[in-house]
Design a protein around this motif. Structure first.
Motif, mmCIF file in Angstrom:
data_model
loop_
_atom_site.group_PDB
_atom_site.id
_atom_site.type_symbol
_atom_site.label_atom_id
_atom_site.label_comp_id
_atom_site.label_asym_id
_atom_site.label_seq_id
_atom_site.Cartn_x
_atom_site.Cartn_y
_atom_site.Cartn_z
ATOM 1 N N LYS A 47 19.206 43.426 5.499
ATOM 2 C CA LYS A 47 17.961 44.172 5.306
ATOM 3 C C LYS A 47 17.106 43.512 4.226
ATOM 4 N N ARG A 48 17.730 43.167 3.103
ATOM 5 C CA ARG A 48 16.980 42.528 2.014
ATOM 6 C C ARG A 48 16.384 41.207 2.479
ATOM 7 N N TYR A 49 17.170 40.457 3.240
ATOM 8 C CA TYR A 49 16.703 39.157 3.735
ATOM 9 C C TYR A 49 15.478 39.328 4.628
ATOM 10 N N VAL A 50 15.526 40.289 5.524
ATOM 11 C CA VAL A 50 14.408 40.508 6.447
ATOM 12 C C VAL A 50 13.174 40.995 5.696
ATOM 13 N N ILE A 51 13.369 41.926 4.762
ATOM 14 C CA ILE A 51 12.239 42.506 4.038
ATOM 15 C C ILE A 51 11.576 41.491 3.113
ATOM 16 N N LEU A 52 12.399 40.731 2.375
ATOM 17 C CA LEU A 52 11.859 39.813 1.380
ATOM 18 C C LEU A 52 11.581 38.424 1.937
ATOM 19 N N VAL B 138 17.582 35.709 -1.464
ATOM 20 C CA VAL B 138 18.085 37.048 -1.798
ATOM 21 C C VAL B 138 19.571 37.169 -1.518
ATOM 22 N N ILE B 139 20.107 36.231 -0.729
ATOM 23 C CA ILE B 139 21.539 36.245 -0.476
ATOM 24 C C ILE B 139 22.284 35.858 -1.751
ATOM 25 N N ASN B 140 21.566 35.197 -2.668
ATOM 26 C CA ASN B 140 22.127 34.830 -3.964
ATOM 27 C C ASN B 140 23.396 34.015 -3.784
ATOM 28 N N LEU B 141 23.204 32.788 -3.324
ATOM 29 C CA LEU B 141 24.307 31.903 -2.995
ATOM 30 C C LEU B 141 25.283 31.745 -4.148
ATOM 31 N N LYS C 96 34.781 44.262 -15.110
ATOM 32 C CA LYS C 96 33.789 43.472 -15.835
ATOM 33 C C LYS C 96 33.121 42.455 -14.921
ATOM 34 N N VAL C 97 33.927 41.748 -14.116
ATOM 35 C CA VAL C 97 33.392 40.745 -13.207
ATOM 36 C C VAL C 97 32.434 41.374 -12.207
ATOM 37 N N THR C 98 32.858 42.496 -11.621
ATOM 38 C CA THR C 98 32.028 43.165 -10.622
ATOM 39 C C THR C 98 30.725 43.656 -11.227
ATOM 40 N N ARG C 99 30.811 44.255 -12.427
ATOM 41 C CA ARG C 99 29.626 44.779 -13.085
ATOM 42 C C ARG C 99 28.629 43.655 -13.396
ATOM 43 N N GLU C 100 29.138 42.531 -13.923
ATOM 44 C CA GLU C 100 28.261 41.413 -14.270
ATOM 45 C C GLU C 100 27.627 40.800 -13.028
ATOM 46 N N ALA C 101 28.421 40.641 -11.972
ATOM 47 C CA ALA C 101 27.910 40.030 -10.747
ATOM 48 C C ALA C 101 26.841 40.903 -10.110
ATOM 49 N N MET C 102 27.073 42.209 -10.066
ATOM 50 C CA MET C 102 26.111 43.115 -9.460
ATOM 51 C C MET C 102 24.833 43.186 -10.278
ATOM 52 N N ARG C 103 24.961 43.158 -11.602
ATOM 53 C CA ARG C 103 23.771 43.197 -12.454
ATOM 54 C C ARG C 103 22.922 41.941 -12.241
ATOM 55 N N GLU C 104 23.590 40.779 -12.174
ATOM 56 C CA GLU C 104 22.873 39.526 -11.957
ATOM 57 C C GLU C 104 22.200 39.503 -10.591
ATOM 58 N N LEU C 105 22.939 39.943 -9.570
ATOM 59 C CA LEU C 105 22.395 39.959 -8.208
ATOM 60 C C LEU C 105 21.197 40.896 -8.116
ATOM 61 N N GLU C 106 21.310 42.085 -8.705
ATOM 62 C CA GLU C 106 20.230 43.066 -8.643
ATOM 63 C C GLU C 106 18.978 42.545 -9.334
ATOM 64 N N SER C 107 19.150 41.886 -10.478
ATOM 65 C CA SER C 107 18.004 41.358 -11.215
ATOM 66 C C SER C 107 17.249 40.318 -10.394
ATOM 67 N N LYS C 108 18.009 39.428 -9.743
ATOM 68 C CA LYS C 108 17.362 38.381 -8.955
ATOM 69 C C LYS C 108 16.639 38.950 -7.749
ATOM 70 N N ILE C 109 17.222 39.968 -7.130
ATOM 71 C CA ILE C 109 16.582 40.597 -5.975
ATOM 72 C C ILE C 109 15.288 41.286 -6.380
#
Length: 354
Positions: A253-258, A263-266, A290-303
């Motif tokens: 969905k993000r890929y189609v919209i943006l 946005v896939i954040n390779l 910790k890993v999950t929280r950091e990864a999701m925060r980074e991914l969300e910011s870039k999106i």
């Protein structure tokens, strides 16, 4: 339990399938061996009026399979009534399931049919059945045993005329050992069991699922999107997908919209597919939270940044594209350390658009 209904003509049945939002077989089943087994079970059980238990992790498509069983059954033109067991407060589950008569309790100013009655000549889908309290489990057992139920405050039993399909992401055998789920109820709902494999168990289906979702959401959002590159698909197949198909669907969905593979954040997905040494702590133990929280925060910011760039840094349009409220976007901008007003990140200075 229940009744078998006569088959309706193909036109009515196809309209019922469309109204339920049943997805194409290619998207539901893919081409993997594990899903071929699921397809065979669905085809065999659809026409049999017996309880079905669908098991699997969250996001694997248990409700999709339940709707498919209903749509391909002789009573597919009837209602498909879903009961989300954990979403209904314990004190209300009984009235939601069985309904009540006027004056049955304080506030019962009228008669209300329950979900069981609403599913007449159709399918009753009990999602996350393991969340039901013991008292309700006993009443559900009686419903399945006798084929009858009584609304709260009622004087006469009513006959159930619906097919029952249950789903759970719990290990019911373990719940039985812990005493939180009735063994006799388990035997009643487990006449036919369908196991939904996780997405990582069917990684070979990911390119087909991605392309089907891309076409579906390109049409829905009226935003043509190019097929995924071979490199991105390879990365997606290596990822472990804790959210399963639901997580993959949101990514598409993000890929189609943006409109960009960025946005896939390779880097983020590759990092989660093969974690770097920096995330390993003493004793070779992973700090998963910790890993999950950091990864999701980074991914969300870039999106969020990509959404702002795609909408000329207009925050209201970006919030709409991300399908969140404007207020939620401002909160996320502040939480991620992105500018909420007065300036653009990696863009010419100036006020961010409303």
């Amino acid at each position: 339990m229940g009744i078998l209904l006569s088959r309706d003509d193909d036109k009515v049945k196809s309209e019922a399938i469309l109204s339920l939002g049943v997805l194409p077989d290619a998207l539901v089943f893919g081409q993997s061996e594990v899903m071929r087994v699921v397809r065979q079970k669905v085809e065999k059980v659809a026409g049999a009026n017996v309880p079905v238990l669908i098991r699997g992790e969250s996001g694997t498509g248990k409700e999709v399979i339940a709707r498919l069983i209903h749509a391909r059954s002789p009573w597919g033109s009837g209602p498909f009534v879903k009961v989300n067991c954990p979403a209904i407060p314990g004190t209300l589950v009984e009235s939601e399931l069985f309904g009540y008569q006027q004056g049955a309790f304080t506030g019962a100013s009228g008669t209300k049919p329950g979900r069981v009655e609403m599913a007449r000549h159709g399918t009753l889908f009990l999602d996350e059945i393991a969340e039901l309290e013991p008292g309700l489990q006993a009443k559900l057992l009686q419903l399945l045993q006798d084929g009858q139920f009584c609304p709260i405050g009622g004087q006469e039993d009513k006959q159930i005329e619906a097919r029952v399909v249950c789903a759970t992401n719990r290990n019911l055998e373990e719940e039985i050992r812990k005493g939180s789920f009735r063994q006799d109820l388990f035997y009643r709902i487990n006449v036919v069991s369908i196991h939904m494999p996780s997405l990582r168990e069917r990684a070979a289906d990911i390119p087909l699922i991605c392309d089907s979702l891309r076409q579906m959401y390109s049409e829905r959002f009226d935003r043509p999107a190019r097929p995924f590159s071979a490199r991105k698909l390879e990365v997606l197949q290596r990822y472990h997908w804790p959210g399963n198909i639901r997580e993959l669907e949101n990514l598409v969905k993000r890929y189609v919209i943006l409109g960009s593979e960025d946005v896939i954040n390779l880097e983020s997905i590759e990092g989660r597919a093969a974690l770097p040494e920096s995330h390993v702590v003493s004793g070779n133990v992973l700090s998963l939270k910790k890993v999950t929280r950091e990864a999701m925060r980074e991914l969300e910011s870039k999106i969020i940044v990509k959404a702002l760039q795609a909408n000329n840094w207009n925050r209201r349009r970006a919030a709409s594209a991300l399908e969140i409220s404007y207020r939620a976007l401002l909160y996320k901008l502040k939480e991620a350390g992105l500018p909420t007003r007065g300036g653009r990140r990696s863009a010419p200075s100036g006020e961010l658009g409303e």
